[in-house]
Design a protein around this motif. Structure first.
Motif, mmCIF file in Angstrom:
data_model
loop_
_atom_site.group_PDB
_atom_site.id
_atom_site.type_symbol
_atom_site.label_atom_id
_atom_site.label_comp_id
_atom_site.label_asym_id
_atom_site.label_seq_id
_atom_site.Cartn_x
_atom_site.Cartn_y
_atom_site.Cartn_z
ATOM 1 N N TYR A 185 -3.818 -53.751 -34.734
ATOM 2 C CA TYR A 185 -4.706 -53.885 -35.903
ATOM 3 C C TYR A 185 -6.150 -53.623 -35.451
ATOM 4 N N TYR A 194 -0.013 -51.892 -39.549
ATOM 5 C CA TYR A 194 0.610 -52.740 -40.575
ATOM 6 C C TYR A 194 2.077 -53.047 -40.243
ATOM 7 N N SER A 207 -3.738 -50.971 -49.416
ATOM 8 C CA SER A 207 -4.942 -51.017 -48.585
ATOM 9 C C SER A 207 -5.468 -49.581 -48.511
HETATM 10 C C1 AVI Z 1 -7.844 -58.175 -45.888
HETATM 11 N N1 AVI Z 1 -7.401 -56.795 -45.866
HETATM 12 C C2 AVI Z 1 -8.506 -55.877 -45.702
HETATM 13 C C3 AVI Z 1 -6.311 -56.517 -44.932
HETATM 14 C C4 AVI Z 1 -5.952 -55.013 -44.939
HETATM 15 O O1 AVI Z 1 -5.916 -54.424 -43.868
HETATM 16 O O2 AVI Z 1 -5.760 -54.464 -46.026
HETATM 17 C C5 AVI Z 1 -5.091 -57.350 -45.269
HETATM 18 C C6 AVI Z 1 -3.921 -56.999 -44.426
HETATM 19 N N2 AVI Z 1 -2.723 -56.740 -44.884
HETATM 20 C C7 AVI Z 1 -1.912 -56.497 -43.886
HETATM 21 N N3 AVI Z 1 -2.600 -56.533 -42.755
HETATM 22 C C8 AVI Z 1 -3.849 -56.871 -43.067
#
Ligand code: AVI
Length: 320
Positions: free
Chosen positions: A57, A206, A282
């Motif tokens: 991430y 993800y 996203s």
């Molecule tokens: C909060 N948001 C920006 C995250 C994204 O990457 O869209 C939420 C997330 N969903 C899965 N991983 C992180």
């Protein structure tokens, strides 16, 4: 709530009611879909913090790197008398970089998750005794105002993490229009935006190997079991995330591994085997597309910073 923080409850009166209504409405949609804000109960917020530490991430550490390098420039643009308003205040180190560079007199954290908000703002109050700390519990995807008693004449709103990407482009523009209402003329908005890039990098982010994103997604079903009257079985669903190139977005789904009926608050919903509940989008932007979006909501781009691999961007926008 310890005395050192000024707490403002700006939730709508029927927040619990709205969880029930939102879930029932989402399960009745074709295809079934729920809004991503439902992820963030206490457990969901903790899991999100863990996602941010996963090696795949990249957004969190990349945005931190950008902010660490740009903090002095940001403080210079914001000016000496700026206050800081963080939307979606998490346990993040990002805002600390800004607090240390800007040294504002007051800080307001806004978040929908009360426990999390209180814990994170309390840590800021402990670590920065010179800072007047306010916490507002609110759903900032709806129109809101700065709370009474917050002396923010020159606020800089900070919306990190590419949370703007969880709105579809029309909602994103409406959200920016809400911020346009919240901020005074010439008010600033510092916003993190994830950039379009290679599918493999996006999809790995993800689908982390440790399974934290899967747990975060499935926690939505656990939350429904915990907080509503439901027999839904999280174990009968699997996490799925992929990049939809045509719409420039990562989609997250919970896919039913068998045909089943689930009951929520006395309403029955049928899932075919392989049918999905769409839980999140996203969106990923190019810098040009994001500036066009901001422009349409009355914000002018004053500066932009990115990382050497152009994975992520941070924009300083000014309300016109
Ligand atoms: C909060 N948001 C920006 C995250 C994204 O990457 O869209 C939420 C997330 N969903 C899965 N991983 C992180």
């Amino acid at each position: 709530m310890p005395l050192s923080i000024r707490f403002h409850d700006q939730r709508s009166q029927n927040a619990e009611h709205s969880l029930r209504e939102t879930v029932l409405a989402g399960f009745a949609e074709r295809p079934k879909a729920t809004p991503p804000k439902l992820f963030y109960d206490r457990r969901g917020s903790e899991l999100f913090e863990q996602i941010c530490r996963q090696p795949e991430y990249y957004p969190t550490r990349t945005e931190e790197l950008i902010l660490a390098r740009a903090a002095r420039d940001i403080a210079g643009i914001a000016g000496r008398d700026a206050s800081l308003v963080e939307l979606g205040s998490g346990a993040s180190r990002k805002v600390r970089l800004l607090l240390e560079a800007m040294h504002p007199a007051s800080y307001l954290g806004i978040d929908i998750s009360e426990d999390f908000l209180c814990a994170s703002t309390q840590r800021l109050a402990d670590d920065y005794p010179w800072l007047e700390v306010h916490a507002a519990c609110a759903d900032f995807s709806r129109p809101m105002s700065l709370p009474d008693g917050f002396a923010g004449e020159h606020p800089l709103a900070f919306f990190p993490g590419s949370s703007i990407g969880n709105f579809d482009p029309r909602e994103a523009q409406a959200f920016l229009a809400n911020l346009h209402e919240l901020l005074p003329a010439k008010g600033g908005l510092l916003i993190g935006v994830d950039l379009v890039k290679d599918r493999s990098v996006l999809e790995a982010a993800y689908n982390d190997r440790a399974g934290v994103t899967a747990a975060f997604n499935l926690n939505l079903l656990e939350r429904i079991r915990r907080e509503l009257d439901s027999d839904i079985e999280p174990d009968s669903f699997v996490h799925r995330a992929f990049f939809n190139q045509a719409d420039s977005r990562i989609e997250m789904h919970l896919v039913s591994s068998r045909a089943q009926d689930v009951t929520i608050e006395s309403e029955r919903f049928h899932f075919a085997a392989g049918e999905s509940l769409h839980t999140e989008n996203s969106y990923k932007y190019s810098a040009e597309d994001f500036h066009a979006l901001a422009d349409g909501a009355g914000f002018r781009a004053l500066a932009m910073w990115t990382d050497p691999l152009a994975l992520f961007s941070v924009h300083y926008l000014q309300r016109e």
